[in-house]
Design a protein around this motif. Structure first.
Motif, mmCIF file in Angstrom:
data_model
loop_
_atom_site.group_PDB
_atom_site.id
_atom_site.type_symbol
_atom_site.label_atom_id
_atom_site.label_comp_id
_atom_site.label_asym_id
_atom_site.label_seq_id
_atom_site.Cartn_x
_atom_site.Cartn_y
_atom_site.Cartn_z
ATOM 1 N N SER A 117 0.830 -1.547 -0.060
ATOM 2 C CA SER A 117 -0.215 -0.032 0.102
ATOM 3 C C SER A 117 0.535 0.684 -0.068
ATOM 4 N N TYR A 118 0.514 2.597 -0.695
ATOM 5 C CA TYR A 118 1.068 3.284 -0.531
ATOM 6 C C TYR A 118 0.206 4.734 -0.072
ATOM 7 N N ASP A 119 1.023 5.619 0.349
ATOM 8 C CA ASP A 119 0.645 6.690 0.536
ATOM 9 C C ASP A 119 0.285 8.074 -0.170
ATOM 10 N N LEU A 147 -4.251 2.301 -1.438
ATOM 11 C CA LEU A 147 -3.927 3.109 -0.934
ATOM 12 C C LEU A 147 -3.941 2.589 0.028
ATOM 13 N N GLY A 151 -4.619 7.478 2.278
ATOM 14 C CA GLY A 151 -3.469 7.963 0.809
ATOM 15 C C GLY A 151 -4.692 8.579 0.307
ATOM 16 N N ARG A 152 -3.590 8.851 -0.523
ATOM 17 C CA ARG A 152 -4.095 9.562 -2.021
ATOM 18 C C ARG A 152 -3.914 9.545 -3.442
ATOM 19 N N ILE A 153 -5.141 9.830 -4.494
ATOM 20 C CA ILE A 153 -4.223 9.269 -5.706
ATOM 21 C C ILE A 153 -4.337 10.808 -6.606
ATOM 22 N N SER A 207 -9.665 10.507 -3.203
ATOM 23 C CA SER A 207 -8.942 9.476 -2.116
ATOM 24 C C SER A 207 -10.312 8.776 -1.788
#
Length: 209
Positions: A117-119, A147, A151-153, A207
């Motif tokens: 997963s990613y921030d 996420l 986290g956001r895109i 998000s």
């Protein structure tokens, strides 16, 4: 055990030789000292130091490499073998998974020893307009599933005058797909310099709902 279902060809893959100038163009711009990391500057403001970042559709690596140089833990994903080779040659310290977005499953990430997963997920440079026809919601869902909490895109694509092999992704269609994917729009802009929304380019920060 059944064989995994093959993914449909992306618009980028169907573009074939017409895509050939992309990597060459950015290589030339970099050689000339041009500013090619505006997306990365915005991405950097969205996360704390040392964040886990996924560059989804990383191309020749310019954004992921800049974020890595800023101290973030960056994983790049790019399915085009020519661009993967260019990225590894130009930015050898940037880890690149030769996978398209829908192939970024938990098993695939674990096999590659990549974070689960990613921030922040960065999906810029018209990536969303090059995914396979009819997969836009699935792609957005997959990005959302990657996420970390909070986290956001960051996404960005042309609304007009984009690449000839890309689709036209109208804002109302995009917003409907974001909603269908279980995501929400936190902010919208007309560019990575945060100029107001216009009809030429779309930048959005998403998000999970």
């Amino acid at each position: 055990m059944s064989e995994p279902t093959a993914l449909p060809p992306t618009r980028w893959a169907l573009g074939g030789p017409r895509n050939g100038g992309y990597g060459d163009r950015f290589a030339q711009l970099i050689a000339e000292g041009a500013d090619v990391v505006g997306e990365a500057r915005l991405a950097d403001t969205l996360v704390p130091r040392g964040a886990a970042i996924l560059d989804a559709g990383s191309g020749m690596g310019r954004i992921g490499a800049h974020l890595r140089a800023l101290g973030h833990r960056v994983t790049a994903a790019e399915p085009d073998p020519t661009l993967v080779e260019q990225s590894r040659r130009t930015y050898p310290d940037l880890p690149v998974l030769p996978l398209e977005i829908l192939a970024l499953t938990p098993d695939a990430l674990a096999t590659a020893a990549a974070p689960p997963s990613y921030d922040l997920v960065v999906c810029v440079g018209n990536v969303l307009t090059f995914v396979a026809e009819g997969t836009e919601v699935a792609v957005l869902e997959r990005l959302g599933s990657l996420l970390a909490p909070g986290g956001r895109i960051l996404v960005g694509f042309h609304l007009q005058q984009g690449p000839s092999t890309a689709r036209v992704y109208a804002p109302d269609e995009f917003l409907a797909d974001v909603d269908a994917a279980g995501l929400v729009v936190q902010h919208r802009f007309g560019g990575y310099d945060l100029r107001p929304v216009d009809d030429l380019y779309s930048v959005a920060i998403l998000s999970r709902a």
